[in-house]
Enzyme design. Structure first.
Site, PDB file in Angstrom:
ATOM      1  N   GLY A  25     -22.222  47.616  26.234  1.00 25.61           N
ATOM      2  CA  GLY A  25     -22.350  46.551  25.245  1.00 25.61           C
ATOM      3  C   GLY A  25     -21.544  45.312  25.550  1.00 25.61           C
ATOM      4  O   GLY A  25     -22.068  44.185  25.512  1.00 25.61           O
TER       5      GLY A  25
ATOM      6  N   THR B 231     -11.521  42.342  29.834  1.00 25.92           N
ATOM      7  CA  THR B 231     -11.638  42.495  28.387  1.00 25.92           C
ATOM      8  C   THR B 231     -10.604  43.462  27.828  1.00 25.92           C
ATOM      9  O   THR B 231     -10.411  43.525  26.615  1.00 25.92           O
ATOM     10  CB  THR B 231     -13.043  42.992  28.001  1.00 25.92           C
ATOM     11  OG1 THR B 231     -13.349  44.187  28.727  1.00 25.92           O
ATOM     12  CG2 THR B 231     -14.090  41.934  28.303  1.00 25.92           C
TER      13      THR B 231
ATOM     14  N   LYS C 202     -21.395  50.523  21.135  1.00 29.75           N
ATOM     15  CA  LYS C 202     -21.984  49.260  20.682  1.00 29.75           C
ATOM     16  C   LYS C 202     -23.503  49.231  20.796  1.00 29.75           C
ATOM     17  O   LYS C 202     -24.163  48.492  20.077  1.00 29.75           O
ATOM     18  CB  LYS C 202     -21.365  48.089  21.446  1.00 29.75           C
ATOM     19  CG  LYS C 202     -19.873  47.919  21.158  1.00 29.75           C
ATOM     20  CD  LYS C 202     -19.304  46.697  21.836  1.00 29.75           C
ATOM     21  CE  LYS C 202     -17.824  46.547  21.486  1.00 29.75           C
ATOM     22  NZ  LYS C 202     -17.248  45.299  21.999  1.00 29.75           N
TER      23      LYS C 202
ATOM     24  N   ASP D 100     -18.744  39.439  19.608  1.00 30.68           N
ATOM     25  CA  ASP D 100     -18.053  39.426  20.901  1.00 30.68           C
ATOM     26  C   ASP D 100     -18.350  38.142  21.671  1.00 30.68           C
ATOM     27  O   ASP D 100     -17.474  37.579  22.338  1.00 30.68           O
ATOM     28  CB  ASP D 100     -18.484  40.624  21.751  1.00 30.68           C
ATOM     29  CG  ASP D 100     -17.771  41.910  21.353  1.00 30.68           C
ATOM     30  OD1 ASP D 100     -16.676  41.823  20.768  1.00 30.68           O
ATOM     31  OD2 ASP D 100     -18.306  42.992  21.638  1.00 30.68           O
TER      32      ASP D 100
ATOM     33  N   GLY E  17     -19.699  46.649  34.810  1.00 33.16           N
ATOM     34  CA  GLY E  17     -20.083  47.383  33.619  1.00 33.16           C
ATOM     35  C   GLY E  17     -21.502  47.039  33.216  1.00 33.16           C
ATOM     36  O   GLY E  17     -22.038  45.994  33.602  1.00 33.16           O
TER      37      GLY E  17
ATOM     38  N   THR F 157     -16.570  49.839  18.498  1.00 31.84           N
ATOM     39  CA  THR F 157     -15.978  49.547  19.795  1.00 31.84           C
ATOM     40  C   THR F 157     -16.669  50.348  20.883  1.00 31.84           C
ATOM     41  O   THR F 157     -17.584  51.133  20.613  1.00 31.84           O
ATOM     42  CB  THR F 157     -14.458  49.839  19.773  1.00 31.84           C
ATOM     43  OG1 THR F 157     -13.865  49.346  20.982  1.00 31.84           O
ATOM     44  CG2 THR F 157     -14.185  51.327  19.623  1.00 31.84           C
TER      45      THR F 157
END
Length: 246
Positions: free
Chosen positions: A67, A150, A12, A44, A64, A8
């Site tokens: 990953g 997310t 990643k 994902d 962001g 997580t």
């Protein structure tokens, strides 16, 4: 060492040098969330793609540069979106944007004067226990047609709550009777719980190719997931109104 496990945020990308090999999915996204026998995979993208968000020909802001944000940005580009990446570190945003043929903006430069139709949050901003954090300015969130977070803890982040609430302009228009024949169009607001489920299902199919997950079983798990999240992270409920209304 366990043969199969999940990775997580924020690991990643960091795990890649420690793996013996990368599946095509992980190599394409340069992010790993599933490992089997020292081989990295990315599921994902499966979870996010199954959300079927309106991305084609739309202006999309990805918040962001880690990953999961990389997955969001790449999927948005593949869907035909005009993507802009922003994060706390401009150099990382620029690097990701250059890889994908996208644009990059400094996080501190974001204003309501830069409207985006879709905002995808791939950061922990708003996650428990810092639930008051917002990944973008409030006015920018209110201007978007689609807000995707997310985060799934809490299920309704501040970003999503802002998207679901009426703006001051809409409230004034309602009071003036201007919206009687023009219903307010609520934006699409979704958390990451469905993406969590779908990527986990794809990971299970990597670990256990022979396993069968029926539609009925999947539906039952989906129904139970929100309550399971709330039971682990109880919400504080405040009632505001006339005495005795609670």
């Amino acid at each position: 060492l366990t043969d199969g496990f999940n990775i997580t945020i924020p690991h990643k990308e960091a795990i890649i040098p420690f793996l013996a090999d990368l599946d095509t999915s992980a190599a394409d996204f340069r992010a790993v969330n599933t490992v089997l026998n020292h081989r990295g995979y990315n599921t994902d993208w499966i979870g996010f793609r199954r959300e079927q968000l309106p991305l084609a020909d739309r202006s999309v802001l990805v918040v962001g540069a880690g990953g999961v944000a990389r997955t969001l940005a790449r999927e948005a580009r593949l869907a035909g979106a005009r993507v802009t990446v922003t994060s706390r570190t401009l150099s990382r945003s620029q690097k990701l944007a250059a890889e994908l043929g996208a644009a990059a903006l400094p996080l501190e430069s974001l204003t309501a004067n830069q409207p985006f139709e879709v905002i995808l949050n791939g950061t922990p901003a708003g996650m428990w226990p810092r639930t008051s954090a917002l990944p973008v300015p409030e006015a920018m969130a209110r201007a978007a047609d689609c807000l995707y977070d997310t985060i799934y803890n809490p299920l309704a982040t501040k970003l999503l709550l802002i998207g679901r609430s009426l703006s001051p302009e809409q409230i004034l228009a309602d009071q003036a009777g201007e919206n009687i024949h023009k219903p307010v169009q609520q934006p699409i607001t979704r958390n990451g719980l469905e993406m969590l489920f779908e990527q986990a299902l794809a990971a299970q199919q990597i670990w256990h190719p022979e396993a069968v997950f029926s539609e009925a079983d999947q539906a039952a798990i989906r129904r139970l997931l929100p309550a399971a999240v709330i039971s682990r992270f109880p919400l504080k409920v405040i009632l505001n109104g006339f005495m005795g209304s609670g």
